[in-house]
Design a protein around this motif. Structure first.
Motif, PDB file in Angstrom:
ATOM      1  N   LEU A  71     -14.963   0.159  -2.511  1.00  0.00           N
ATOM      2  CA  LEU A  71     -14.166   0.988  -1.906  1.00  0.00           C
ATOM      3  C   LEU A  71     -14.749   1.366  -0.345  1.00  0.00           C
ATOM      4  O   LEU A  71     -13.981   1.409   0.610  1.00  0.00           O
ATOM      5  CB  LEU A  71     -14.287   2.268  -2.612  1.00  0.00           C
TER       6      LEU A  71
ATOM      7  N   ALA B  57     -10.886   7.100  -6.569  1.00  0.00           N
ATOM      8  CA  ALA B  57     -10.345   5.973  -6.461  1.00  0.00           C
ATOM      9  C   ALA B  57     -10.874   5.049  -7.416  1.00  0.00           C
ATOM     10  O   ALA B  57     -12.110   5.251  -7.767  1.00  0.00           O
ATOM     11  CB  ALA B  57     -10.027   5.510  -4.918  1.00  0.00           C
ATOM     12  N   PRO B  58     -10.626   3.791  -7.408  1.00  0.00           N
ATOM     13  CA  PRO B  58      -9.321   3.363  -7.107  1.00  0.00           C
ATOM     14  C   PRO B  58      -8.053   3.679  -8.033  1.00  0.00           C
ATOM     15  O   PRO B  58      -8.465   3.850  -9.259  1.00  0.00           O
ATOM     16  CB  PRO B  58      -9.463   1.838  -7.165  1.00  0.00           C
TER      17      PRO B  58
ATOM     18  N   GLU C 132     -13.450  -1.582   1.741  1.00  0.00           N
ATOM     19  CA  GLU C 132     -12.089  -1.323   2.126  1.00  0.00           C
ATOM     20  C   GLU C 132     -12.114  -0.277   3.233  1.00  0.00           C
ATOM     21  O   GLU C 132     -11.273  -0.294   4.169  1.00  0.00           O
ATOM     22  CB  GLU C 132     -11.313  -0.988   1.036  1.00  0.00           C
TER      23      GLU C 132
ATOM     24  N   ASP D  88      -3.732   0.296  -6.290  1.00  0.00           N
ATOM     25  CA  ASP D  88      -4.813  -0.265  -5.441  1.00  0.00           C
ATOM     26  C   ASP D  88      -5.228  -1.788  -5.993  1.00  0.00           C
ATOM     27  O   ASP D  88      -5.496  -2.707  -5.215  1.00  0.00           O
ATOM     28  CB  ASP D  88      -6.220   0.724  -5.419  1.00  0.00           C
TER      29      ASP D  88
ATOM     30  N   ARG E  74      -2.682  -4.133  -5.828  1.00  0.00           N
ATOM     31  CA  ARG E  74      -2.824  -4.869  -4.422  1.00  0.00           C
ATOM     32  C   ARG E  74      -3.835  -5.788  -4.239  1.00  0.00           C
ATOM     33  O   ARG E  74      -3.591  -6.656  -3.429  1.00  0.00           O
ATOM     34  CB  ARG E  74      -2.848  -3.702  -3.608  1.00  0.00           C
ATOM     35  N   TRP E  75      -4.951  -5.484  -4.472  1.00  0.00           N
ATOM     36  CA  TRP E  75      -6.166  -6.233  -4.147  1.00  0.00           C
ATOM     37  C   TRP E  75      -6.050  -7.416  -4.857  1.00  0.00           C
ATOM     38  O   TRP E  75      -6.202  -8.839  -4.315  1.00  0.00           O
ATOM     39  CB  TRP E  75      -7.654  -5.632  -4.927  1.00  0.00           C
TER      40      TRP E  75
ATOM     41  N   PRO F 101       0.831  -1.336   0.098  1.00  0.00           N
ATOM     42  CA  PRO F 101      -0.097   0.075   0.149  1.00  0.00           C
ATOM     43  C   PRO F 101       0.752   1.250   0.160  1.00  0.00           C
ATOM     44  O   PRO F 101       1.779   1.343   0.385  1.00  0.00           O
ATOM     45  CB  PRO F 101      -0.864   0.034   1.332  1.00  0.00           C
TER      46      PRO F 101
END
Ligand SMILES: [Zn+2]
Length: 473
Positions: free
Chosen positions: A311, A370-371, A314, A375, A378-379, A17
């Motif tokens: 989002l 976002a994202p 998260e 991101d 990373r997910w 992150p």
């Protein structure tokens, strides 16, 4: 396993992150299947050099939700324009009794090959082809096929102890298992395959196909307790469409997430595919308990289910990962098109919710929040790995397993890119120069060494014919 120095990458996206999402590199050193250094590195005696000029390095993808048997069920006209419930009856439930061992193995191979060629190193398959008297071991076939390609594999052991209403009209529905038989098989699979290590090649999770329809409520408590006793994680489908909200209300007078909470099915060791339709209290509960989502945007789009509030989940504290779902509801079941869809659809969801200043909203700025591509990487990597209990992989960082996708950016959509790091996700396609899993080569220059793609194509055509005849009979 070769000691390798990957040299001169154009960019490295780490799966971490914040500011750590990029590493300047440009080199990555691998020893004994692990990453031992990143930076400006000098070659050492005995190590092989892999020139990655003009290539972007990502962590190999971790696909957290799939149904590999559906790889031979793409694009059947009966289901192409259907929503979830009629699609279930028309396609997967109608066909699943028509599979034999060879067709099941072929379907698994096709799906795993497609995933590997997209840069995926770990596959979690929610397999629900289980029934009393079935004369082949679908679990064993899946583990064998993943191992043959050199992929890590997590069996999300699906199945049902009661028949769904939607199956009552089918001539060849699979019979449900008893809860005793289900638990006995979980114990068998855990003993035979489950490795608790954070960089395991094989894991097993307890994953009845859906909490509302596949099992009796008291069995949810029983299965959760047994999973936790064995150190296994929990997974299922949930809240894919509004029909889950209606069913939970009609059957139990509550919401789907509250129902799961009442039966021990929330927590950091639990994940659900989809979670498209949630009310604010459900998002709060999922976040507080650090429950996970396998976000499947292409399948949710294809079935007209909606766009999951990823989002918001998260921000509330839930774990986020990406799954391609089965190929019967997502003809492009690969991790690059899936992450591309996740990036676009989450941004579109923001834009859809935006309201102008003149009507009391936050204006256009809300839509752009976002994202980011980082991101989404990373997910699709660290997020999925953590959710499956594979914390030893999913990041390009020292000490992590050497599961690395090196993409060439020579497709026309990448020509003219100002920032090569975003290319594979932003373009939704890229050719692999190399996929390494545990430091071993799985894909080289867009090909799987030793795989006869023409033969697989021929077998797939014959398999489709056989399945259509079998389902009609
Ligand atoms: Zn699914």
């Amino acid at each position: 396993m070769t000691d390798l120095l990957i040299r001169n990458t154009a960019a490295i996206v780490t799966g971490l992150p914040g500011a750590a999402a990029r590493h300047a590199g440009p080199d990555i050193r691998l020893r004994q299947g692990r990453i031992t250094a990143l930076g400006q590195l000098t070659p050492e005696p005995g190590e092989t050099i892999l020139d990655a000029t003009d290539c972007v390095a990502y962590p190999a993808w971790v696909n957290t939700h799939h149904h590999l048997f559906q790889s031979l069920l793409k694009g059947d006209p009966l289901g192409l324009n259907a929503t979830l419930t009629p699609w279930l009856t028309a396609i997967p439930y109608r066909y699943r009794a028509a599979f034999d061992a060879d067709l099941f193995r072929l379907a698994a191979r096709i799906g795993l090959v497609e995933l590997a060629l997209s840069g995926c190193g770990t596959v979690a398959d929610h397999n629900y082809l289980y029934a009393p008297g079935l004369d082949f071991d679908t679990s064993a076939i899946l583990f064998e096929e993943a191992a043959a390609l050199g992929l890590r594999f997590v069996l999300l052991r699906g199945g049902q102890t009661r028949s769904r209403q939607v199956e009552s009209t089918l001539p060849q529905a699979l019979r449900p298992e008893t809860p005793e038989a289900y638990l006995a098989d979980i114990q068998r699979l855990a003993a035979a395959y489950h490795d608790p290590a954070p960089d395991a090649w094989r894991k097993v999770a307890v994953a009845p196909t859906t909490p509302l329809h596949a099992v009796h409520p008291q069995e949810l408590d029983l299965f959760a307790a047994e999973a936790r006793r064995l150190g296994l994680r929990l997974h299922s489908h949930l809240s894919e469409t509004v029909s889950y909200q209606d069913a939970a209300q009609d059957m139990h007078g509550t919401t789907p997430i509250r129902f799961c909470a009442d039966h021990g099915w929330l927590g950091p060791d639990v994940s659900f595919a989809h979670l498209v339709k949630l009310d604010p209290e459900e998002i709060r509960l999922l976040g507080q308990t650090h429950t996970g989502i396998a976000h499947c945007p292409q399948s949710n789009g294809r079935l007209g289910s909606g766009i999951a509030p990823v989002l918001a989940l998260e921000a509330a504290g839930a774990q986020i990962s990406i799954g391609v779902d089965g190929a019967a509801s997502n003809e492009a079941a690969d991790m690059l098109s899936e992450t591309h869809a996740a990036w676009l659809m989450q941004r579109a969801r923001n834009g859809e919710a935006a309201r102008p200043h003149c009507r009391g909203g936050q204006g256009e700025a809300q839509a752009a929040a976002a994202p980011t591509v980082e991101d989404v990487v990373r997910w699709g990597s660290a997020g999925g790995a953590d959710l499956l209990g594979l914390t030893g992989l999913g990041r390009l960082a020292v000490g992590q397993a050497a599961d690395i996708a090196l993409y060439r950016l020579d497709q026309p959509c990448h020509l003219g890119l100002h920032d090569p790091a975003i290319g594979p996700v932003a373009g939704g396609k890229a050719t692999l120069k190399r996929l390494l899993v545990g430091g071993k080569t799985v894909v080289e220059d867009g090909r799987i060494p030793g795989l006869d793609l023409a033969q697989l194509s021929h077998q797939a055509r014959a398999g489709v014919t056989q399945l259509r005849q079998g389902a009609a009979g």
